[in-house]
Design a protein around this motif. Sequence first.
Motif, PDB file in Angstrom:
ATOM      1  N   UNK A 186       0.838  -1.195   0.000  1.00  0.00           N
ATOM      2  CA  UNK A 186       0.000   0.000   0.000  1.00  0.00           C
ATOM      3  C   UNK A 186       0.872   1.244   0.000  1.00  0.00           C
ATOM      4  N   UNK A 187       0.224   2.372  -0.143  1.00  0.00           N
ATOM      5  CA  UNK A 187       0.940   3.644  -0.091  1.00  0.00           C
ATOM      6  C   UNK A 187       0.115   4.653   0.700  1.00  0.00           C
ATOM      7  N   UNK A 188       0.803   5.678   1.182  1.00  0.00           N
ATOM      8  CA  UNK A 188       0.142   6.762   1.896  1.00  0.00           C
ATOM      9  C   UNK A 188      -0.637   6.309   3.116  1.00  0.00           C
ATOM     10  N   UNK A 189      -1.811   6.882   3.291  1.00  0.00           N
ATOM     11  CA  UNK A 189      -2.648   6.601   4.462  1.00  0.00           C
ATOM     12  C   UNK A 189      -3.100   5.153   4.545  1.00  0.00           C
TER      13      UNK A 189
ATOM     14  N   UNK B 104       3.112  12.697   4.052  1.00  0.00           N
ATOM     15  CA  UNK B 104       3.408  11.304   4.405  1.00  0.00           C
ATOM     16  C   UNK B 104       4.405  11.239   5.566  1.00  0.00           C
ATOM     17  N   UNK B 105       5.432  12.117   5.549  1.00  0.00           N
ATOM     18  CA  UNK B 105       6.401  12.164   6.656  1.00  0.00           C
ATOM     19  C   UNK B 105       5.699  12.454   7.978  1.00  0.00           C
ATOM     20  N   UNK B 106       4.785  13.396   7.965  1.00  0.00           N
ATOM     21  CA  UNK B 106       4.047  13.739   9.181  1.00  0.00           C
ATOM     22  C   UNK B 106       3.167  12.581   9.637  1.00  0.00           C
ATOM     23  N   UNK B 107       2.541  11.891   8.683  1.00  0.00           N
ATOM     24  CA  UNK B 107       1.709  10.735   9.017  1.00  0.00           C
ATOM     25  C   UNK B 107       2.552   9.629   9.657  1.00  0.00           C
ATOM     26  N   UNK B 108       3.765   9.423   9.123  1.00  0.00           N
ATOM     27  CA  UNK B 108       4.652   8.403   9.689  1.00  0.00           C
ATOM     28  C   UNK B 108       5.052   8.746  11.116  1.00  0.00           C
TER      29      UNK B 108
ATOM     30  N   UNK C 245      14.307   8.401   8.122  1.00  0.00           N
ATOM     31  CA  UNK C 245      14.602   8.139   9.536  1.00  0.00           C
ATOM     32  C   UNK C 245      15.166   9.348  10.271  1.00  0.00           C
ATOM     33  N   UNK C 246      15.493  10.414   9.534  1.00  0.00           N
ATOM     34  CA  UNK C 246      16.075  11.606  10.156  1.00  0.00           C
ATOM     35  C   UNK C 246      15.148  12.216  11.204  1.00  0.00           C
ATOM     36  N   UNK C 247      13.853  12.234  10.929  1.00  0.00           N
ATOM     37  CA  UNK C 247      12.903  12.827  11.876  1.00  0.00           C
ATOM     38  C   UNK C 247      12.812  12.048  13.186  1.00  0.00           C
TER      39      UNK C 247
END
Length: 188
Positions: free
Chosen positions: A58-61, A82-86, A113-115
């Motif tokens: 899958x992708x995204x949400x 997407x980064x914020x969702x992760x 993985x930086x965030x």
Amino acid sequence: NKTAMPEPKAHSPMIRIGMDRTVCDAKLPKNGFIAGRTTDFGQFERSILRLGYFTFRASGEDLSDANVIVFLKPNLSIPEKFKKQLAQYVKDGGKLLVMDSPDNNSKSGSKLIHQFGMQFKRPYSPAGGKLDVSSGWPAPVVKNSMVVQGGTPFVKLGGKPVGAWKQFGKGQVWAIGFATRFTDNRMG
């Protein structure tokens, strides 16, 4: 029929492993067919099924229902949403497994993985050799790897961390710098 044959009760919870297609386009098997190439991860995906877990792509949400999200050699741009969702997914208890390798020229793995306070270090060093893993586990040989900075190392190569994990909120992020060890020609 329902009285004579009641629905069986699950003996363990269903674990769903989401194979990311948002930032990864690594080759996965079609209809279960594994080609055995150096770029394909068919054996890896099939091994997850053999362990009793269920994979979905899958992708995204659409990945938010996964217990674990797997990123195989991320190489596409990462949408900010997407980064914020992760980040929220992991804070809420989700788990990420990000697998990258030196032959992937994209920096998407490190950006992912930086965030979480981690990164893949380029250029990679050392080049390759036998992995130093926890006692009792087999020590496979890898052709090359990137160093993983940040987190708690769980596997080293030449004294340098090439696999590490980090707690983030209620969840975890795991990073591996030797993804090519899991390609079809290495696992098959």
